[in-house]
Design a protein around this motif. Structure first.
Motif, short mmCIF file in Angstrom:
data_model
loop_
_atom_site.label_atom_id
_atom_site.label_comp_id
_atom_site.label_asym_id
_atom_site.label_seq_id
_atom_site.Cartn_x
_atom_site.Cartn_y
_atom_site.Cartn_z
N LEU A 1 52.67 43.61 19.37
CA LEU A 1 51.76 44.58 19.96
C LEU A 1 52.52 45.65 20.73
N ARG A 2 53.45 45.24 21.57
CA ARG A 2 54.24 46.21 22.33
C ARG A 2 55.04 47.12 21.39
N LYS A 3 55.56 46.55 20.31
CA LYS A 3 56.32 47.35 19.36
C LYS A 3 55.42 48.35 18.65
N GLU A 4 54.26 47.90 18.20
CA GLU A 4 53.32 48.78 17.49
C GLU A 4 52.87 49.94 18.37
N ASP B 1 41.09 58.99 36.42
CA ASP B 1 40.14 58.09 35.78
C ASP B 1 40.86 56.82 35.33
N ILE B 2 40.11 55.74 35.27
CA ILE B 2 40.60 54.52 34.65
C ILE B 2 39.69 54.20 33.49
N ALA B 3 40.27 53.73 32.39
CA ALA B 3 39.50 53.55 31.17
C ALA B 3 39.81 52.20 30.53
N LEU B 4 38.79 51.61 29.94
CA LEU B 4 38.87 50.27 29.36
C LEU B 4 38.70 50.32 27.85
N ILE B 5 39.54 49.55 27.17
CA ILE B 5 39.52 49.51 25.70
C ILE B 5 39.11 48.10 25.30
N PRO B 6 37.82 47.84 25.08
CA PRO B 6 37.34 46.47 24.83
C PRO B 6 37.58 46.02 23.40
N CYS B 7 38.40 44.98 23.23
CA CYS B 7 38.71 44.46 21.90
C CYS B 7 38.69 42.93 21.85
N ALA B 8 38.19 42.27 22.90
CA ALA B 8 38.14 40.80 22.91
C ALA B 8 37.04 40.32 21.97
N ASP B 9 37.20 39.09 21.49
CA ASP B 9 36.23 38.53 20.55
C ASP B 9 36.05 37.04 20.83
N PHE C 1 43.48 50.67 29.78
CA PHE C 1 43.88 49.26 29.72
C PHE C 1 43.20 48.59 28.53
N LEU C 2 44.02 47.91 27.73
CA LEU C 2 43.52 47.20 26.56
C LEU C 2 43.06 45.80 26.96
N MET C 3 41.85 45.43 26.56
CA MET C 3 41.28 44.12 26.85
C MET C 3 41.27 43.29 25.56
N ILE C 4 42.02 42.18 25.53
CA ILE C 4 42.05 41.35 24.34
C ILE C 4 41.99 39.86 24.72
N GLY C 5 41.57 39.04 23.76
CA GLY C 5 41.43 37.62 23.99
C GLY C 5 40.10 37.13 23.44
N GLN C 6 39.54 36.09 24.07
CA GLN C 6 38.28 35.55 23.58
C GLN C 6 37.17 35.75 24.59
N SER C 7 36.16 34.89 24.59
CA SER C 7 34.90 35.22 25.27
C SER C 7 35.02 35.42 26.77
N ASN C 8 35.94 34.73 27.44
CA ASN C 8 36.05 34.92 28.88
C ASN C 8 36.73 36.23 29.24
N MET C 9 37.37 36.91 28.28
CA MET C 9 37.78 38.29 28.50
C MET C 9 36.63 39.23 28.16
N ALA C 10 35.94 38.96 27.08
CA ALA C 10 34.78 39.79 26.74
C ALA C 10 33.73 39.72 27.84
N GLY C 11 33.54 38.52 28.41
CA GLY C 11 32.61 38.34 29.51
C GLY C 11 31.29 37.74 29.08
N ALA D 1 42.78 45.97 17.51
CA ALA D 1 43.26 46.24 18.86
C ALA D 1 44.35 47.32 18.85
N VAL D 2 45.26 47.24 17.88
CA VAL D 2 46.31 48.25 17.76
C VAL D 2 45.69 49.62 17.48
N SER D 3 44.73 49.64 16.56
CA SER D 3 44.08 50.91 16.19
C SER D 3 43.36 51.53 17.38
N GLN D 4 42.61 50.70 18.13
CA GLN D 4 41.88 51.22 19.28
C GLN D 4 42.83 51.69 20.38
N ALA D 5 43.90 50.94 20.61
CA ALA D 5 44.86 51.32 21.63
C ALA D 5 45.59 52.61 21.26
N LYS D 6 45.92 52.76 20.00
CA LYS D 6 46.58 53.99 19.56
C LYS D 6 45.65 55.19 19.70
#
Length: 281
Positions: free
Chosen positions: A143-146, A73-81, A5-15, A99-104
Motif C-alpha cells: 500500500l505504501r509503495k502504491e 480541512d480534514i478529510a476521510l476516505i472510507p474503504c473498510a468492509d 486519511f484512509l480508513m481500511i479494515g473490517q466492521s469496527n473500522m467501518a463502525g 482502497a488504492v484507487s480511492q486514496a490515489k
C-alpha cells in the motif's frame, strides 16, 4: 489545505455504533470522499452495510480539528468492509485495489496524511494469528509503495476484550494472540503506532464497539497520530474532549446542512424548515 486519511479494515473500522446513542457531529471542515469529491461529513461515514453506524473516524477528525490549524480541512476516505479477513485484503484483491484507487483519487485533491487500520476479528481463530504479521506486512508495504508514501503514519487498533462473550464468541478465541501480533507489528515497523482498546465496551452482540467507545477510540487514534507513539491504555481526558466536540457551536453552513437533513428525513415540516432557514439568513 486538506489533510486526508484512509480508513481500511473490517466492521469496527467501518463502525457499527448505534446512531441514537451519541450526539451527532457536524463540522463543515471535516469532509468525506464520495464519487471522487469531498462532501461535508455525515455519519455513517463508511456505509459498507445497511447496519453501518458510528465509527472512530468522526472523533479522530474532530480531535484533529481541535488541536490543529483551524483553517485547514480534514478529510476521510472510507474503504473498510465488514467481516473481512486479511485474505480478503490481499494485494491482488478488490478491497485492496479499491482502497488504492480511492486514496490515489484523494491524493489529487488533498495531502494524504495517514492510514487508519482496524482489523483482526476475522483472523482470531484457526491459528490464523501465526501468519498475521507476515500477511499484514505485505499489505501495508504494498500500500505504501502504491501510494508512493513510504513514511506515511499507520495507526492500528487493538481488538475488544468482549469478543469471547459475544454471539459468535467461539470464532474469536484467539483474539489475544491477534492483539499481540498487532502490538509486535507496530513495534517492528517504522511510522506505525498501536492503540489499545482497553476499557472499551460493545453493542449487545459483543462483537462491535458501541457508539461511545468508538468516540473514545477515535480520540486515542488521534493521540497516537499526534504524538507518533503507541497508546497502551485509556486516556485521562477522553470524556473532556468528547464534551468539547459535542459543545462546539455550529456555523451557519452547518445549521443549514442540518436543516436540510431534517427536512429530507421528515423530522420537520416545510414550514418549519423555511422558518428556521429565514432565521439563518
Amino acid at each position: 489545505m486538506t489533510h486526508s486519511f484512509l480508513m481500511i479494515g473490517q466492521s469496527n473500522m467501518a463502525g457499527r455504533g448505534f446512531l441514537k446513542d451519541v450526539p451527532s457531529i457536524h463540522d463543515e471542515k471535516i469532509k468525506m470522499l464520495r464519487n471522487g469529491r469531498w462532501q461535508m461529513m455525515a455519519e455513517p461515514i463508511n456505509f459498507d452495510r445497511s447496519t453501518s453506524g458510528i465509527s472512530l473516524a468522526a472523533t479522530f477528525a474532530s480531535s484533529w480539528r481541535l488541536f490543529h490549524n483551524q483553517e485547514d480541512d480534514i478529510a476521510l476516505i472510507p474503504c473498510a468492509d465488514g467481516g473481512t479477513s486479511l485474505e480478503d485484503w490481499s494485494v491482488e484483491g478488490p478491497l485492496f485495489q479499491n482502497a488504492v484507487s480511492q486514496a490515489k483519487a484523494a491524493q489529487k485533491i488533498s495531502n494524504l496524511s495517514g492510514i487508519l487500520w482496524h482489523q483482526g476479528e476475522s483472523d482470531s481463530y484457526g491459528q490464523k494469528h501465526q501468519l498475521y504479521k507476515e500477511k499484514l506486512s505485505l499489505i501495508i508495504e504494498t500500500l505504501r509503495k502504491e501510494l508512493n508514501a513510504p513514511d506515511i503514519p499507520l495507526i492500528i487498533g487493538g481488538l475488544g476484550d468482549f469478543l469471547r462473550d459475544g454471539i459468535y464468541g467461539q470464532y474469536f478465541n484467539e483474539y489475544n494472540e491477534v492483539n499481540a501480533a498487532l502490538i509486535q507489528f507496530a513495534e517492528d515497523h517504522d511510522h506505525t503506532y498501536f492503540v489499545s482498546a482497553e476499557g472499551l465496551t460493545a453493542n449487545p452482540d459483543n462483537i462491535h464497539f458501541d457508539a461511545i467507545s468508538q468516540r473514545k477510540f477515535g480520540i486515542r487514534y488521534f493521540r497516537a497520530f499526534e504524538q507518533k507513539n503507541h497508546i497502551l491504555g485509556r486516556l485521562p481526558d477522553e470524556d473532556q474532549i468528547i464534551e468539547m466536540i459535542n459543545n462546539r457551536p455550529l456555523t451557519k453552513n452547518e445549521k443549514h446542512e442540518l436543516l436540510q437533513f431534517q427536512l429530507a428525513m421528515g423530522a420537520i415540516e416545510v414550514e418549519e424548515f423555511q422558518s428556521q432557514l429565514a432565521k439563518l439568513a
